[in-house]
Write a protein that holds these residues in place. Structure first.
Motif, PDB file in Angstrom:
ATOM      1  N   GLY A 218      44.165  37.003  27.895  1.00  0.00           N
ATOM      2  CA  GLY A 218      44.808  38.027  28.145  1.00  0.00           C
ATOM      3  C   GLY A 218      43.754  39.223  28.638  1.00  0.00           C
ATOM      4  N   VAL A 219      44.502  40.594  28.725  1.00  0.00           N
ATOM      5  CA  VAL A 219      43.590  41.610  28.849  1.00  0.00           C
ATOM      6  C   VAL A 219      42.984  41.954  27.500  1.00  0.00           C
ATOM      7  N   ASP A 264      54.566  46.375  33.720  1.00  0.00           N
ATOM      8  CA  ASP A 264      53.326  46.899  33.725  1.00  0.00           C
ATOM      9  C   ASP A 264      52.247  45.622  33.911  1.00  0.00           C
ATOM     10  N   ARG A 265      52.315  44.704  32.980  1.00  0.00           N
ATOM     11  CA  ARG A 265      51.177  43.635  32.745  1.00  0.00           C
ATOM     12  C   ARG A 265      51.062  42.837  34.114  1.00  0.00           C
ATOM     13  N   TYR A 268      50.143  44.912  37.463  1.00  0.00           N
ATOM     14  CA  TYR A 268      48.860  45.315  37.771  1.00  0.00           C
ATOM     15  C   TYR A 268      47.834  44.046  37.351  1.00  0.00           C
ATOM     16  N   ALA A 269      48.572  42.865  36.961  1.00  0.00           N
ATOM     17  CA  ALA A 269      47.687  41.742  37.105  1.00  0.00           C
ATOM     18  C   ALA A 269      47.488  41.173  38.785  1.00  0.00           C
ATOM     19  N   GLY A 270      48.428  41.676  39.489  1.00  0.00           N
ATOM     20  CA  GLY A 270      48.314  41.405  40.785  1.00  0.00           C
ATOM     21  C   GLY A 270      47.398  42.237  41.681  1.00  0.00           C
ATOM     22  N   HIS A 271      46.718  43.208  40.721  1.00  0.00           N
ATOM     23  CA  HIS A 271      45.512  43.874  41.536  1.00  0.00           C
ATOM     24  C   HIS A 271      44.074  43.481  41.009  1.00  0.00           C
ATOM     25  N   TYR A 339      60.457  39.698  34.282  1.00  0.00           N
ATOM     26  CA  TYR A 339      60.209  41.134  34.499  1.00  0.00           C
ATOM     27  C   TYR A 339      60.493  41.683  35.690  1.00  0.00           C
ATOM     28  N   PHE A 340      61.481  41.007  36.313  1.00  0.00           N
ATOM     29  CA  PHE A 340      61.940  41.450  37.651  1.00  0.00           C
ATOM     30  C   PHE A 340      62.783  42.511  38.010  1.00  0.00           C
TER      31      PHE A 340
END
Length: 493
Positions: A218-219, A264-265, A268-271, A339-340
């Motif tokens: 994970g982060v 959020d997770r 920003y995983a998409g970035h 999460y959508f």
């Protein structure tokens, strides 16, 4: 179960005349012959055939080329069997291995029949599943029943989650937890959300006890460099790899970012991939190759993030989506991966770019000698069991891999990740009799693997020498789903 009559075509006079035989789905035979197959092995070599595949019990006894010249050189006719499956005009592959599965008998606390998932896996050609993180005693029981042929199910490899409560907080506790898993009979361990010192200790103990390690990063303070240094078997998904190549070590999160908020997770995983330095990333990939750290990217499981409408309207949902799973998929912060509730075109655009860079990194990893597997992580984020793995194969093709390579990733490569490359993932004498008989040519169109495809479908999944008829399995799934939907629609008093 119903019986099926398989007509075997007569061949040239030099061959023994074959007769009509009866094959019962779900029954192992002393000697089963798959006739006239075009074989795609799990080692990346081209298709070849026709061949007869002779199965005795649960083992491939021999693979016999059928040209008259080959038989003449061997001084023999065609091998006989107690029963036969005619594979004329069909392709035969090793049974698919799902490197990232979850045994699930509930979703969101609502019961869901286990056989629903098992039938879908088998009908989609999956003969082996690495279960990463289910209820361990129950998973071990399912593994036993499958191995004994008492349950229609793929072969199960059990990898308990290391961080389950109470999570080990230091090296001593980490080693004790690994020893506990070994005593229970686990095949490996799945780790996530661990501190670096704990990770080092658990991996060291796992290596001593011959337990393989799958890391869902994970982060957190660990990343792919720790996997490289500590000897992780495989990195799951992709967190940890681009993180290790970010200049400064921290992604550019907004000030209000909350990792425990899944919106959020995943947003920003998409970035993340765009922030990785490409040259640094190549160093990470080279380090993984040198340390024999495999990569199981599970490309299918995040696809909804780049195209939500596609994910929500998949055609198999009409007949085969269980209402328990359907409810779990709906946006709900209490359900992992759902999460959508507010997903935008901007989010999808970032995720489309994310996939492009991710796929480029996968190609580079392969070209540098890395071992790539295939897993689905279904039961989350609009992915159904079995279908998720087949969709993952299509996404590997989108990433630029040849279908022969993709089949190798889903069979021979996954067997290597499991440490079972001398037993599974090949159509070769002495190997376990796991194979699938496909109506159509998957090298031309991977979609022929999907159940219900008018142009194809997996006719037979043979697991451990036991043939399962794909259409019958899917009929059972339809019946389960229809019954559950009728019960949900019944008025409650």
């Amino acid at each position: 179960m119903r019986t099926f009559f398989i007509a075997v075509l007569a061949c040239a006079p030099v061959f023994a005349q074959a007769s009509k035989t009866t094959v019962v789905s779900g029954k192992r035979y002393p000697r089963l012959v798959v006739r006239n197959a075009t074989v795609v092995d799990g080692n990346g070599t081209p298709a070849a055939g026709p061949k007869d595949i002779v199965i005795e019990g649960n083992t491939i006894k021999e693979v016999v080329p059928l040209s008259p010249a080959a038989l003449d050189r061997a001084g023999r006719g065609r091998p006989a069997g107690d029963v036969e499956i005619d594979a004329t005009g069909k392709y035969v592959l090793p049974g698919l291995i799902n490197a990232h599965g979850h045994l699930q008998e509930e979703r969101g606390g609502v019961p869901q029949p286990l056989q629903y998932e098992l039938d879908l896996w088998l009908a989609c050609g999956i003969t082996t599943v690495r279960d990463v993180g289910s209820d361990t005693p129950r998973a071990l029981e399912i593994r036993r029943l499958s191995a004994e042929g008492k349950l229609a199910a793929p072969r199960i490899f059990v990898y308990p989650v290391f961080g389950q409560a109470p999570p080990p907080e230091n090296a001593e506790q980490a080693r004790a937890r690994i020893r506990e898993f070994k005593k229970m009979g686990a095949d490996g361990v799945k780790i996530l959300h661990v501190y670096r010192d704990v990770m080092e200790a658990l991996e060291d103990e796992a290596h001593k006890l011959d337990l393989r390690v799958a890391h869902h990063a994970g982060v957190e303070e660990t990343n792919a460099w720790d996997d490289i240094h500590f000897g992780t078997t495989s990195i799951e998904h992709w967190y940890g790899i681009p993180d290790a190549a970010i200049e400064g070590g921290v992604q550019n999160f907004p000030s209000n970012y909350n990792y425990n908020d899944e919106a959020d997770r995943f947003r920003y995983a998409g970035h993340l991939w765009r922030e990785a330095n490409w040259d640094r990333l190549m160093e990470v990939l080279d380090g993984m190759v040198q340390a024999n750290v495999a990569w199981d990217p599970t490309l299918d499981i995040y696809e909804a993030s780049r195209d939500l409408q596609r994910a929500q309207t998949q055609p198999q949902f009409a007949l085969y989506l269980h209402p328990t799973l359907e409810s779990f998929f709906r946006p709900n912060p209490a359900s992992h991966g759902s999460y959508f509730s507010h997903w935008t075109s901007t989010d999808e655009a970032f995720w489309k770019e994310n996939y492009q860079i991710w796929m480029s990194a996968l190609r580079e990893f392969d070209q540098r000698g890395g071992l790539i597997g295939l897993g689905e992580d279904a039961g989350f984020i609009y992915q159904m069991y079995g279908y998720g793995l087949l969709r993952g194969m299509e996404l590997h093709q989108e990433a630029g891999f040849h279908p022969l390579k993709i089949i190798q990733q889903a069979t021979g490569n996954n067997a290597r990740i499991l440490g079972q490359e001398e037993h599974l993932g090949r159509i070769r004498a002495g190997y376990t009799a796991d194979l699938i008989v496909v109506n159509g040519n998957p090298l031309e169109d991977l979609k022929v693997l999907y159940p219900g495809n008018p142009a194809g479908g997996i006719e037979w999944t043979i697991k451990d020498g036991i043939p399962y008829h794909g259409p019958e399995l899917m009929a059972e799934v339809r019946e389960m789903v229809a019954k559950a939907r009728a019960e949900r629609a019944r008025p409650q008093h």
